[in-house]
Scaffold this motif. Structure first.
Motif, PDB file in Angstrom:
ATOM      1  N   GLN A   1       0.825  -1.197   0.000  1.00  0.00           N
ATOM      2  CA  GLN A   1       0.000   0.000   0.000  1.00  0.00           C
ATOM      3  C   GLN A   1       0.864   1.255   0.000  1.00  0.00           C
ATOM      4  N   ALA A   2       0.232   2.361  -0.363  1.00  0.00           N
ATOM      5  CA  ALA A   2       0.898   3.658  -0.337  1.00  0.00           C
ATOM      6  C   ALA A   2      -0.063   4.689   0.223  1.00  0.00           C
ATOM      7  N   GLY A   3       0.493   5.695   0.892  1.00  0.00           N
ATOM      8  CA  GLY A   3      -0.347   6.735   1.460  1.00  0.00           C
ATOM      9  C   GLY A   3       0.409   8.039   1.609  1.00  0.00           C
ATOM     10  N   VAL A   4      -0.311   9.028   2.100  1.00  0.00           N
ATOM     11  CA  VAL A   4       0.242  10.374   2.267  1.00  0.00           C
ATOM     12  C   VAL A   4      -0.029  10.843   3.688  1.00  0.00           C
ATOM     13  N   LEU A   5       1.009  11.424   4.295  1.00  0.00           N
ATOM     14  CA  LEU A   5       0.882  12.053   5.609  1.00  0.00           C
ATOM     15  C   LEU A   5       0.531  13.520   5.408  1.00  0.00           C
ATOM     16  N   MET A   6      -0.645  13.909   5.880  1.00  0.00           N
ATOM     17  CA  MET A   6      -1.134  15.276   5.713  1.00  0.00           C
ATOM     18  C   MET A   6      -2.011  15.625   6.917  1.00  0.00           C
TER      19      MET A   6
ATOM     20  N   GLY B   1      12.719   5.584  -3.367  1.00  0.00           N
ATOM     21  CA  GLY B   1      13.435   4.632  -2.526  1.00  0.00           C
ATOM     22  C   GLY B   1      12.529   3.864  -1.585  1.00  0.00           C
ATOM     23  N   ILE B   2      11.526   4.523  -1.020  1.00  0.00           N
ATOM     24  CA  ILE B   2      10.635   3.791  -0.104  1.00  0.00           C
ATOM     25  C   ILE B   2       9.512   3.100  -0.866  1.00  0.00           C
ATOM     26  N   TRP B   3       9.054   3.680  -1.980  1.00  0.00           N
ATOM     27  CA  TRP B   3       8.018   3.002  -2.763  1.00  0.00           C
ATOM     28  C   TRP B   3       8.538   1.670  -3.307  1.00  0.00           C
ATOM     29  N   ALA B   4       9.832   1.631  -3.675  1.00  0.00           N
ATOM     30  CA  ALA B   4      10.417   0.414  -4.243  1.00  0.00           C
ATOM     31  C   ALA B   4      10.826  -0.601  -3.185  1.00  0.00           C
ATOM     32  N   SER B   5      10.823  -0.193  -1.924  1.00  0.00           N
ATOM     33  CA  SER B   5      11.302  -1.056  -0.845  1.00  0.00           C
ATOM     34  C   SER B   5      10.347  -2.223  -0.591  1.00  0.00           C
ATOM     35  N   PRO B   6      10.800  -3.232   0.177  1.00  0.00           N
ATOM     36  CA  PRO B   6       9.917  -4.359   0.508  1.00  0.00           C
ATOM     37  C   PRO B   6       8.810  -4.030   1.509  1.00  0.00           C
ATOM     38  N   ALA B   7       8.852  -2.859   2.154  1.00  0.00           N
ATOM     39  CA  ALA B   7       7.882  -2.522   3.199  1.00  0.00           C
ATOM     40  C   ALA B   7       6.453  -2.626   2.674  1.00  0.00           C
ATOM     41  N   ASP B   8       5.572  -3.196   3.464  1.00  0.00           N
ATOM     42  CA  ASP B   8       4.180  -3.351   3.047  1.00  0.00           C
ATOM     43  C   ASP B   8       3.509  -2.010   2.801  1.00  0.00           C
ATOM     44  N   ILE B   9       3.854  -1.005   3.624  1.00  0.00           N
ATOM     45  CA  ILE B   9       3.243   0.320   3.517  1.00  0.00           C
ATOM     46  C   ILE B   9       4.336   1.365   3.340  1.00  0.00           C
ATOM     47  N   ALA B  10       4.122   2.290   2.410  1.00  0.00           N
ATOM     48  CA  ALA B  10       5.033   3.420   2.214  1.00  0.00           C
ATOM     49  C   ALA B  10       4.214   4.703   2.284  1.00  0.00           C
ATOM     50  N   VAL B  11       4.651   5.641   3.132  1.00  0.00           N
ATOM     51  CA  VAL B  11       3.920   6.899   3.346  1.00  0.00           C
ATOM     52  C   VAL B  11       4.863   8.059   3.108  1.00  0.00           C
ATOM     53  N   VAL B  12       4.418   9.022   2.306  1.00  0.00           N
ATOM     54  CA  VAL B  12       5.217  10.221   2.049  1.00  0.00           C
ATOM     55  C   VAL B  12       4.479  11.442   2.581  1.00  0.00           C
ATOM     56  N   GLN B  13       5.229  12.444   2.998  1.00  0.00           N
ATOM     57  CA  GLN B  13       4.621  13.694   3.437  1.00  0.00           C
ATOM     58  C   GLN B  13       4.143  14.502   2.230  1.00  0.00           C
ATOM     59  N   MET B  14       3.041  15.198   2.399  1.00  0.00           N
ATOM     60  CA  MET B  14       2.541  16.046   1.325  1.00  0.00           C
ATOM     61  C   MET B  14       3.567  17.096   0.932  1.00  0.00           C
ATOM     62  N   GLN B  15       4.317  17.602   1.888  1.00  0.00           N
ATOM     63  CA  GLN B  15       5.339  18.601   1.578  1.00  0.00           C
ATOM     64  C   GLN B  15       6.372  18.065   0.595  1.00  0.00           C
ATOM     65  N   ASP B  16       6.656  16.760   0.684  1.00  0.00           N
ATOM     66  CA  ASP B  16       7.643  16.180  -0.234  1.00  0.00           C
ATOM     67  C   ASP B  16       7.058  15.996  -1.625  1.00  0.00           C
ATOM     68  N   LEU B  17       5.798  15.637  -1.701  1.00  0.00           N
ATOM     69  CA  LEU B  17       5.166  15.562  -3.021  1.00  0.00           C
ATOM     70  C   LEU B  17       5.187  16.929  -3.702  1.00  0.00           C
ATOM     71  N   LEU B  18       5.118  17.978  -2.906  1.00  0.00           N
ATOM     72  CA  LEU B  18       5.159  19.339  -3.444  1.00  0.00           C
ATOM     73  C   LEU B  18       6.578  19.880  -3.562  1.00  0.00           C
TER      74      LEU B  18
END
Length: 494
Positions: A3-8, A431-448
């Motif tokens: 899964q993938a998500g966003v911290l906001m 780097g984290i999206w490609a990792s083996p971790a079941d869940i990867a979460v990025v901050q909205m500030q980084d997407l921007l």
């Protein structure tokens, strides 16, 4: 399932009225997540903030934050009129929350909505108050008393109220009846909007990922109403308080100041106080991060009144017995353990025994001296983990690239093959999206791709935290498509 998500934080959403809310912008953000193939929205704690504006020091661990209630949605329910809030001076900076203005203006507007609520939805309101009485009665009285004593902490109230004399409380409940109803009404409005937001998220396949601080604030309804659960002296003042020792964030440690738990007493009650708290959170969210997980193995105790955290000592926590008891009462729960920082062998064993996923933070991976042995390097992530570039306590990715040790940045560029063509910030997220971790979460500030000016929190500091807000035009078709592409590329889309 990957899964993938966003911290906001909800407060960071755009709004014309000074702070992000649970209204139209929150629904627009959920649609953005859905279109970008995300399945998780991680939020910070949503309790009512006090001194310092930190969501980790709320007036109650169960109540909702009045600032998050959306005015326009109340208008749609005929509980407000636009002229009652649209012309108020909410501030001119759309990228910053002005908590002082919120404190001065928002509660007055909400008072008008509660007055109408008592007439238009009297039955629903009465049912809510009855259903939530186990915590709502104490919270509403606590807040009413704070108003009577000009916001003073409960530890400074007259003894009759501080020590909860039954006759004094019965009398003041009559005196402050309307104020108590006001605070209960605000909670009705909050939880009605939160329930609607959660339902909308579920309709889009988005899970709400909450955050539970391990400790509660000293100036909270929790401590005032249940002092026996906390490590207080006979006069109800803290004996020792919470924090953490000197570390990479602070040479003098972090003096949080929260009262510590009487774990021995809690054990005699089967940890009932905690079980009620966890059960409540699981009704709010689809999954919950427990902050400072290592505190259940051992916790840092600092003598009350200390100037900093250098003189504390470690003590033994409740350990796996606590989590076993919770599982017996509530079953297996979708809990994530915040296991960052130095972990002792016993803390690592507790995490393993619990079975909960821990956290991996890319910003900690590139200590050039540790090389490939660093457990925060993506190739070393276990599947049972949640991966981040950085959390709300870290600088943004762009800020890290600018301020980190040049050797560490060079290591990151080599390890992740960061390029200007892709964008170095997007390379870090890759780097984290490609990792083996079941869940990867990025901050909205980084997407921007924002810099340090957009950082959410700097630990061990006061005055400029929890304030960042996104601009009204922050969501674009290009951003949505690009995030969806990476999410599908690394197998994290539904």
């Amino acid at each position: 399932m990957r899964q993938a998500g966003v911290l906001m934080p909800v407060t960071s959403l755009p709004s014309r009225y000074g702070v992000g809310t649970m209204g139209a912008e929150a629904r627009a953000f959920l649609r953005f997540l859905h279109e970008a193939k995300q399945t998780i929205w991680q939020v910070l704690p949503v309790g009512p903030t006090g001194y310092g504006d930190s969501p980790y020091q709320p007036f109650s661990s169960l109540a909702g934050n009045p600032y998050l209630i959306d005015f326009d949605d109340l208008t749609a329910q005929s509980l407000l009129l636009p002229r009652e809030y649209e012309s108020l001076p909410w501030g001119s900076d759309p990228t910053c929350v002005d908590y002082g203005r919120l404190y001065e203006l928002r509660l007055g507007v909400l008072a008008r909505a509660v007055d109408r609520l008592r007439v238009q939805a009297a039955t629903e309101f009465a049912t809510f108050c009855a259903d939530q009485a186990s915590w709502l009665d104490d919270y509403a009285l606590f807040m009413a008393l704070k108003g009577r004593f000009q916001g003073a902490p409960w530890s400074a109230w007259p003894d009759a109220y501080r020590l909860r004399d039954a006759q004094a409380l019965a009398e003041v409940q009559q005196l402050l009846h309307n104020d108590i109803i006001h605070w209960k009404g605000i909670q009705y409005l909050f939880f009605t909007q939160w329930s609607a937001l959660k339902s909308y998220a579920q309709s889009l396949g988005i899970q709400l990922f909450g955050d539970l601080p391990i400790y509660v604030a000293e100036d909270s309804a929790d401590v005032w109403a249940s002092p026996e659960q906390f490590y207080l002296d006979d006069d109800l003042h803290p004996i020792d308080v919470a924090g953490c020792p000197p570390d990479a964030f602070s040479a003098t440690g972090q003096l949080w100041g929260n009262p510590l738990y009487r774990w021995d007493y809690m054990k005699t009650e089967g940890y009932a106080w905690w079980i009620r708290r966890i059960a409540f959170q699981m009704r709010l969210y689809d999954m919950v991060r427990i902050d400072h997980f290592r505190g259940f193995d051992s916790y840092y105790a600092i003598p009350a009144g200390s100037a900093d955290a250098t003189c504390g000592a470690w003590r033994t926590g409740p350990g796996i017995e606590f989590f076993n008891r919770m599982k017996e009462a509530l079953g297996e729960l979708p809990i994530i353990a915040e296991d960052l920082g130095y972990l002792t062998p016993s803390a690592l064993q507790l995490l393993a025994d619990s079975g909960y996923p821990g956290m991996k933070v890319l910003a900690f991976a590139f200590d050039a001296g540790s090389g490939s042995n660093n457990s925060y390097l993506p190739h070393r992530y276990p599947t049972n983990s949640v991966a981040y570039v950085g959390t709300h306590d870290n600088d943004t990715a762009r800020g890290w690239l600018k301020t980190a040790n040049p050797a560490d940045v060079a290591f990151a560029k080599d390890y992740l093959k960061l390029t200007d063509a892709e964008g170095e910030v997007w390379g870090l997220m890759r780097g984290i999206w490609a990792s083996p971790a079941d869940i990867a979460v990025v901050q909205m500030q980084d997407l921007l791709e924002l810099g340090s000016e957009a950082r959410t929190n700097t630990p061990a500091t006061l005055g400029n935290n929890w304030r960042w807000r996104a601009r009204p035009d922050y969501i674009t078709a290009e951003l949505t498509q690009r995030l969806a592409h990476y999410t599908k590329l690394y197998g994290r889309a539904l």
